[in-house]
Design an enzyme around this catalytic site. Sequence first.
Site, mmCIF file in Angstrom:
data_model
loop_
_atom_site.group_PDB
_atom_site.id
_atom_site.type_symbol
_atom_site.label_atom_id
_atom_site.label_comp_id
_atom_site.label_asym_id
_atom_site.label_seq_id
_atom_site.Cartn_x
_atom_site.Cartn_y
_atom_site.Cartn_z
ATOM 1 N N GLU A 44 0.855 -1.189 0.000
ATOM 2 C CA GLU A 44 0.000 0.000 0.000
ATOM 3 C C GLU A 44 0.893 1.242 0.000
ATOM 4 O O GLU A 44 1.522 1.555 1.005
ATOM 5 C CB GLU A 44 -0.903 -0.012 1.240
ATOM 6 C CG GLU A 44 -1.714 1.245 1.458
ATOM 7 C CD GLU A 44 -2.297 1.329 2.869
ATOM 8 O OE1 GLU A 44 -2.424 2.448 3.392
ATOM 9 O OE2 GLU A 44 -2.630 0.271 3.452
ATOM 10 N N LYS A 134 -10.998 -1.111 7.592
ATOM 11 C CA LYS A 134 -9.687 -0.922 8.216
ATOM 12 C C LYS A 134 -9.919 -0.400 9.633
ATOM 13 O O LYS A 134 -10.374 0.735 9.815
ATOM 14 C CB LYS A 134 -8.871 0.073 7.390
ATOM 15 C CG LYS A 134 -7.539 0.463 8.011
ATOM 16 C CD LYS A 134 -6.766 1.337 7.042
ATOM 17 C CE LYS A 134 -6.227 2.557 7.735
ATOM 18 N NZ LYS A 134 -5.293 3.324 6.905
#
Length: 215
Positions: A44, A134
């Site tokens: 990421e 998340k």
Amino acid sequence: MIPKIETLNKITNIGVVAVVRAENGEIAEKISSACIKGGIPAVEVTFTVPGADKVITSLKEKFTKEELIVGAGTVLDSETARIAILAGAEYIVSPSFDLETAKLCNRYQIPYMPGCMTITEIVKAMEAGADVIKVFPGSVYGPSVIKAIKGPLPQAVLMPTGGVSLDNVDQWIKNGCVAVGVGGELTGGAKTGDFELITETAKKFVEKVKEARNK
């Protein structure tokens, strides 16, 4: 374009997403390469990295789709999400939930992983079609929060970021997370230019996740 389900399966299979923050694109690429070498293909690249979109494009050119699953992190709005997707990002991660970003990602069938702290936020994100929640910042709660969330929301697909270490990654997984996001605890070697340390740490994280799933 890789089907959404394939991207999500790859991320959950490995169980670790490397969160890459760096002062410039060159270091970000070195960190990413070290993580991939250590067995973590899910990278990421955060939009706090200068020229993050160019880093994403460059990584896509250097690695095959079997070697790399690249996403964009710290995406605060749909405009940034669109830039990231055009650069080649295969999933979008945010520190917070944004409805317009959720709509954009759904439109292009790109997994969206918004940061949420409360049950209310989680439910709103799920209603908007977020693929993975998340749990952020995970350091505020610790691994025990996952069971607390899973009580009323057993269907929630959770991935903590922040507060995940080699010492507690097994607890996060055992408590019901599909994966974990790891930043400084994984990439700390970059501060001293020790990219081999990042590779070795990546291997340890992958092994810890495997062990936790097999117990």
